[in-house]
Structure formats: C-alpha cells, structure tokens
Design a protein around this motif. Sequence first.
Motif, PDB file in Angstrom:
ATOM      1  N   ALA A   1      -3.369  -3.049   0.670  1.00 49.51           N
ATOM      2  CA  ALA A   1      -2.738  -3.398  -0.259  1.00 49.51           C
ATOM      3  C   ALA A   1      -2.641  -2.190  -0.886  1.00 49.51           C
ATOM      4  O   ALA A   1      -1.570  -0.784  -0.778  1.00 49.51           O
ATOM      5  CB  ALA A   1      -1.877  -4.032  -0.810  1.00 49.51           C
TER       6      ALA A   1
ATOM      7  N   GLY B   1       4.993   0.168   5.964  1.00 52.51           N
ATOM      8  CA  GLY B   1       4.907  -0.706   5.293  1.00 52.51           C
ATOM      9  C   GLY B   1       6.040  -1.894   5.163  1.00 52.51           C
ATOM     10  O   GLY B   1       5.780  -2.764   4.360  1.00 52.51           O
TER      11      GLY B   1
ATOM     12  N   LEU C   1      -2.319   0.479   2.320  1.00 57.32           N
ATOM     13  CA  LEU C   1      -0.944   0.605   2.415  1.00 57.32           C
ATOM     14  C   LEU C   1      -0.602   2.350   1.033  1.00 57.32           C
ATOM     15  O   LEU C   1       0.179   2.980   1.203  1.00 57.32           O
ATOM     16  CB  LEU C   1      -0.192  -0.435   2.517  1.00 57.32           C
ATOM     17  CG  LEU C   1      -0.012  -0.991   3.452  1.00 57.32           C
ATOM     18  CD1 LEU C   1       0.784  -2.489   2.989  1.00 57.32           C
ATOM     19  CD2 LEU C   1       0.630  -0.084   4.078  1.00 57.32           C
ATOM     20  N   LEU C   2      -1.125   1.767  -0.172  1.00 53.96           N
ATOM     21  CA  LEU C   2      -0.192   2.597  -0.833  1.00 53.96           C
ATOM     22  C   LEU C   2      -0.589   3.854  -0.977  1.00 53.96           C
ATOM     23  O   LEU C   2       0.105   4.625  -0.743  1.00 53.96           O
ATOM     24  CB  LEU C   2      -0.892   1.823  -2.422  1.00 53.96           C
ATOM     25  CG  LEU C   2      -0.320   2.989  -3.875  1.00 53.96           C
ATOM     26  CD1 LEU C   2       1.404   2.886  -3.745  1.00 53.96           C
ATOM     27  CD2 LEU C   2      -1.528   2.889  -4.532  1.00 53.96           C
TER      28      LEU C   2
ATOM     29  N   MET D   1       6.987  -9.049  10.169  1.00 52.13           N
ATOM     30  CA  MET D   1       6.078 -10.288  10.207  1.00 52.13           C
ATOM     31  C   MET D   1       6.595 -11.227  10.838  1.00 52.13           C
ATOM     32  O   MET D   1       5.737 -12.156  11.290  1.00 52.13           O
ATOM     33  CB  MET D   1       5.755 -10.541   8.998  1.00 52.13           C
ATOM     34  CG  MET D   1       4.915 -11.755   8.853  1.00 52.13           C
ATOM     35  SD  MET D   1       5.156 -11.470   6.380  1.00 52.13           S
ATOM     36  CE  MET D   1       5.154 -12.952   6.546  1.00 52.13           C
TER      37      MET D   1
ATOM     38  N   THR E   1       7.811  -4.772   6.039  1.00 49.28           N
ATOM     39  CA  THR E   1       6.681  -6.191   5.662  1.00 49.28           C
ATOM     40  C   THR E   1       7.649  -7.458   6.284  1.00 49.28           C
ATOM     41  O   THR E   1       6.986  -7.545   7.583  1.00 49.28           O
ATOM     42  CB  THR E   1       6.117  -6.610   4.480  1.00 49.28           C
ATOM     43  OG1 THR E   1       5.882  -5.691   3.529  1.00 49.28           O
ATOM     44  CG2 THR E   1       5.569  -8.409   4.751  1.00 49.28           C
ATOM     45  N   ILE E   2       8.418  -7.804   5.990  1.00 49.45           N
ATOM     46  CA  ILE E   2       9.385  -9.099   6.612  1.00 49.45           C
ATOM     47  C   ILE E   2       9.483  -9.206   7.908  1.00 49.45           C
ATOM     48  O   ILE E   2       9.292 -10.409   8.538  1.00 49.45           O
ATOM     49  CB  ILE E   2       9.907  -9.377   4.983  1.00 49.45           C
ATOM     50  CG1 ILE E   2       9.718 -10.027   3.993  1.00 49.45           C
ATOM     51  CG2 ILE E   2      10.598 -11.024   6.165  1.00 49.45           C
ATOM     52  CD1 ILE E   2       8.426 -10.807   3.849  1.00 49.45           C
TER      53      ILE E   2
ATOM     54  N   ILE F   1       0.815   5.527   2.296  1.00 54.12           N
ATOM     55  CA  ILE F   1       2.222   5.968   2.100  1.00 54.12           C
ATOM     56  C   ILE F   1       2.426   6.345   1.359  1.00 54.12           C
ATOM     57  O   ILE F   1       3.506   8.048   1.127  1.00 54.12           O
ATOM     58  CB  ILE F   1       2.991   4.866   2.268  1.00 54.12           C
ATOM     59  CG1 ILE F   1       2.903   3.802   3.344  1.00 54.12           C
ATOM     60  CG2 ILE F   1       4.601   5.273   1.879  1.00 54.12           C
ATOM     61  CD1 ILE F   1       3.601   2.303   2.737  1.00 54.12           C
ATOM     62  N   LEU F   2       1.550   7.216  -0.035  1.00 51.80           N
ATOM     63  CA  LEU F   2       1.923   7.690  -1.284  1.00 51.80           C
ATOM     64  C   LEU F   2       2.062   9.613  -0.535  1.00 51.80           C
ATOM     65  O   LEU F   2       2.518  10.515  -1.076  1.00 51.80           O
ATOM     66  CB  LEU F   2       1.316   7.419  -2.588  1.00 51.80           C
ATOM     67  CG  LEU F   2       2.133   7.718  -3.981  1.00 51.80           C
ATOM     68  CD1 LEU F   2       2.837   7.070  -3.904  1.00 51.80           C
ATOM     69  CD2 LEU F   2       0.974   7.654  -4.975  1.00 51.80           C
TER      70      LEU F   2
ATOM     71  N   PRO G   1       0.641  -5.177   6.198  1.00 47.27           N
ATOM     72  CA  PRO G   1       1.737  -5.648   5.729  1.00 47.27           C
ATOM     73  C   PRO G   1       1.485  -6.882   5.697  1.00 47.27           C
ATOM     74  O   PRO G   1       1.458  -7.823   4.983  1.00 47.27           O
ATOM     75  CB  PRO G   1       3.120  -5.363   5.751  1.00 47.27           C
ATOM     76  CG  PRO G   1       2.680  -3.568   6.065  1.00 47.27           C
ATOM     77  CD  PRO G   1       1.918  -2.825   7.205  1.00 47.27           C
TER      78      PRO G   1
ATOM     79  N   ILE H   1      -1.392  -8.888   4.329  1.00 48.16           N
ATOM     80  CA  ILE H   1      -1.628  -9.072   2.634  1.00 48.16           C
ATOM     81  C   ILE H   1      -0.495 -10.205   2.685  1.00 48.16           C
ATOM     82  O   ILE H   1      -0.365 -11.332   2.129  1.00 48.16           O
ATOM     83  CB  ILE H   1      -1.110  -7.866   2.465  1.00 48.16           C
ATOM     84  CG1 ILE H   1      -1.640  -6.651   2.781  1.00 48.16           C
ATOM     85  CG2 ILE H   1      -0.811  -8.527   0.604  1.00 48.16           C
ATOM     86  CD1 ILE H   1      -1.010  -5.383   2.122  1.00 48.16           C
ATOM     87  N   ALA H   2       1.161 -10.354   3.083  1.00 44.09           N
ATOM     88  CA  ALA H   2       2.190 -11.594   3.284  1.00 44.09           C
ATOM     89  C   ALA H   2       1.323 -12.621   3.782  1.00 44.09           C
ATOM     90  O   ALA H   2       1.669 -13.826   2.881  1.00 44.09           O
ATOM     91  CB  ALA H   2       2.999 -11.083   3.389  1.00 44.09           C
TER      92      ALA H   2
END
Lengths: 295, 283
Positions: free
Chosen positions: A271, A220, A274-275, A226, A222-223, A278-279, A247, A250-251
């Motif tokens: 999203a 998950g 991903l949720l 990316m 992201t930044i 990961i959950l 991710p 999406i971003a």
Amino acid sequence: MYLRRRIIDRLSGTWMVISLVTILLLPLIIGVGLYIKAAPVFEQHTLTELITSSNWAPTKGKFGFWPFIAGSLYVTVLAFIFSAPVCLLAAIHLTQYASKKLVRIIHPVIDILAGLPSVIYGVWGILIIVPFISGYLAPLFGQNTTGYSILAGGIVLAIMCIPYMLNMLMEVFKTVPMGTREASLSLGATYWESIKHVVIRHSRPGIVSAFGLSLAKAFGETIAVMMVVGNRVLSSLNPFDPGYPLPALIANNYGEMLSIPMYDAALMFAALLLLVIILVINLFFRYLIHKTQKA
Amino acid sequence: MKRKNIEEGIFKILSAVASYSIIAILAFILLIVFVKGFGALNLDMITKTPKGGFYYGGEGGVLNAIVGSIYIGLGSTVIAIIIGAPAALYINVHLIRFKKAQNVVRYFLDALWGIPPIVYGAFGFTLMLYLGMNASLIAGIITVSLLILPIMVRSFDEVLCTIPKGLHEASLALGSTKTEMAYKVMFKQGFSGFITAVLLSFARGIGDAAAVMFTAGYTDLIPVTFDEPAATLPLAVFFQLSSPIPEVRERAYASAAILTIMILVISLVARFVSHRYSKSNIN
C-alpha cells in the motif's frame, strides 16, 4: 457584542487553519502510518529485494512484489493504449469541431461515467468483456482462456480512465488561444492542419500531464480490475492470461494477512508503494500543468 | 481533391466517432446493468435483510447493505463538511491576497485527489488496529471521510474561487469579521458549489468499495450503534457475484442496478440543485 464577534472569529479562524493543515498533511500521515506498519518487513528484506524479487511465498516469509508490480504495469499500459487515442480524438472533436449541443450532452455523460462506482464497471466487465474475450476474441487468435485476463482488466480500466482523461484533455485544449489557431487558418491551413501543428503542439505539456495523471489513476484502481483480471500471478506476457495487480493483492488478502507472520507488514508495504508511486506521479504532472498554466 | 483535404475528412470522421462512442459506452454500460439487474429486482431486495440461506439462494434482500452504505455515506459526508468546508473557505477568504499560497494549497489538494481508495483503506485498517477497534461503522465512516475530503474541498473551492473579489471587499468594508464574511457572504454565494460538493462526496462515499472493505466489515444485520460492523452495497455486489450459485449472482446484478440508480439520482439532484441555487447569485 464586539468581543463576542472577535472570539467567534478567532475560534472559527483557528478551526479553518487546523482543518486545512490536517488535509494537507494527510498524505504524510498516511505514509508514516503505513511505514510504521510495514517496518518489520524492512528488517528482513531490502527495498530492492522487495521490489525486484519474483519469489512470492508468504508462508515461508518470501515477499517478492515484482510479479504484482509487473501485473499492475501491464494492465495500466494496456488501458492507456486503448483509451489514449479515443480520448485524444474525442477531445479534439469536442473542443474544435463539435456543435454546442453535443458539448452540452457530453458534460453530464463524463460526470456520470466518472461517478459510476468501480464495482459497476466490474459487473459490466464480467457480463460483457469477459465472455467476449473467451467466446470471440481469444478463438480468433487461437487462444484458450476463461476470459478473466490481463486484457479484460485493460479494457475495463481503459473505459474507467476515459472520463478522467477526456475531461483533462478538453481543459487543456480550451486554453489554446483562439488567435494562434486563426492565424494558422488564415495562412491557408486546413482545420485539421491547424489542430495538428498549432493546437496539439501548443498543448503538448498538458497532453503529457493528462496522460500521466490517467496512468497514475489506472495504476491504483482496485475493485473493477480485481473482478475481471483473474487474480493469478502473472506467468507470461500473453494478454489472454490472468494477472495479479498490486491493489488486487492488497484487497484480496486482507482477511488472512493477520494469520501469517509478516504478511500484514508486507501488504502495508504494498500500500505504501502504491501511495508513493501515485503521489510522485501526481505531484510531477500537476507541477507541469501549474507551470504551463502560468506561462 | 487535395491530400490535405482527404486527411482532414478522415480525422474529422474519426474524431466524431470517438466522441459519440463515449456516449455509446455509457449507454451500453447502463443498459446492461439495468437489463440484467431489473430481471432479478423485486420488492424483497430493497425491503428485507438477508434471511437464513440467503447466500444459497434463500429468502431476503440487501436492505442491510443499502442502509449500511447510506449510513457510511452520510456519516463520512458530515465529517467531510465539518473539516472540508472551513478549509475551502479559508483558501478563499484568508488566503485571497496570497496567490502563491493558494496555488500551492490547490496543487497539493489536486495531488491528494489522485490517491487511490485502497491506500486509504489500508491506512484506515492500520489506524483501526492501532486504536484497538474492530471493523465497524465508525471505522468505515472515518476512512471514507478521509477519502472524500479532498473531493469536498476542491469542488467547493472551484465555485468559491469564481466569486468576484468586490463582494469580498464590500463585506469587509461594512465591518464584518473574516468569519462573518466567510459564512454569511462567501458560503451563501457559493452555496450551489457547496451542495454539488456535498452530493459528489456522498455519491463517492456510497459507491466506494476498496476503502470500506477493510474497515467497515460485513454483516447481515442493520447496524444500530457505531461500533457494529456495517454491510455496504458495493461489497454486497462484489460478494454475491463471486458466488457459484446462479440465483445469488442474479441478486448481485439486482444490487448493482440499485447502486447505479442511487448514484444516478444523486447526480441528477446535484445538477438540478446547483443550477437552481446559482440562479439567485450576484454576478
């Protein structure tokens, strides 16, 4: 006076319950919220089509997420391959061999590594890892690359995983009873043999969980990823090529998603995906930990 | 020498190398960020907002982003305290005799911790559209507060659950209500944990980019009201770094150094304060 105390108690108690229930329902609320937004995309595509198709053309209404899922999996697996051996060895050293002094130093180190914002890792990756790959590593393998690649993403992600994974592994090894190790030592095993056959075997479910949870965490992120991964749709399995994890997709596209029909729904679906992934991973491995802790 | 002793030696060295390399990695990251960042850091960076042509190498600084980040960090921490602290106290006061319920709650909280910021960001974005809001300070604050809630609850809870049960019973025996016990006894005794939880959440709120990207927007001005967009420091780093102009990229490094210093200071204060307050605890 008594009545006032009772009323305050009742009010505060209610607020406590509301707070806790809200927090616990948060994943459900987020899931439902994202699902409502993503619903239009389900009307035109099936779930399997969305996940397994590679046809990505938002302007034509084609949303195949497979290249992005594959990109995410690729960087995550690379990150795991780089970080797992280091963390395992370090956790063994820190819980079995290391001096008290080193352990005292390592705790703040882990905290700071875990606390550094994602974007800082990204900056570091751009300054160090990207030029290193394009300047040294790629020529070594006869490759030509800008350095912004799956490999760069994997390395940066690996370092971000370290504090998380190491912390969990150390917790796991600490729960191994001293007695079992001493029994093994007294039978003439060396320290390493006891670790290999007793400590590691005893904590196998814990190790698996720590690895699984770190994988979920990496999936998950992201930044930082990316910033170094190149953000071009994965075309080959060459780690020197750029990729495009979920991710990052999406971003990168939240700005234009409202101008293309269905695009926002598709991204909210990403999203939601991903949720859910990961959950589920988290719930599964946390359950494994809880179960073994009781035993 | 026996084979097993050689194996022992090899792995001992390998594992020592692994653990020292982790310290080395942190040192390496900090060194690079600071060396690169201090080269471009000047007083203007932290005292001025972007002036005209800032993104082409013109005058100005990133004060807008620093202030924006602090606003978002503070606002979301306040919300997280209002919801998170009572929740953590509830687990340790009302649920104290229900071990199973406690375990289930902690299990879900741990799982919540794993949800990535980008998902919160996407959710915050849908919520924002649903409520008809624009990207604004308040949208950013709400989204980030959702993100830091599990962190707040779980790290406060970590300390609360170590408080001896006797203290609990003593306070009830003196006739206090559960609320009084929660806030006057448990809260005080677990104050060091509370402070750590608050600072940890605050640091996370300042440093997160993925959640505010959708919701807080970006602006060159310092927000005055809640419905104005707000710039954030991580996004300032991110945007400036994607510029092709070298001066702007230099400023991204400087902004990264500022962000790192802020996070390090918060982390140091957290260590110091939690150490200081746990000294006066009853054990």
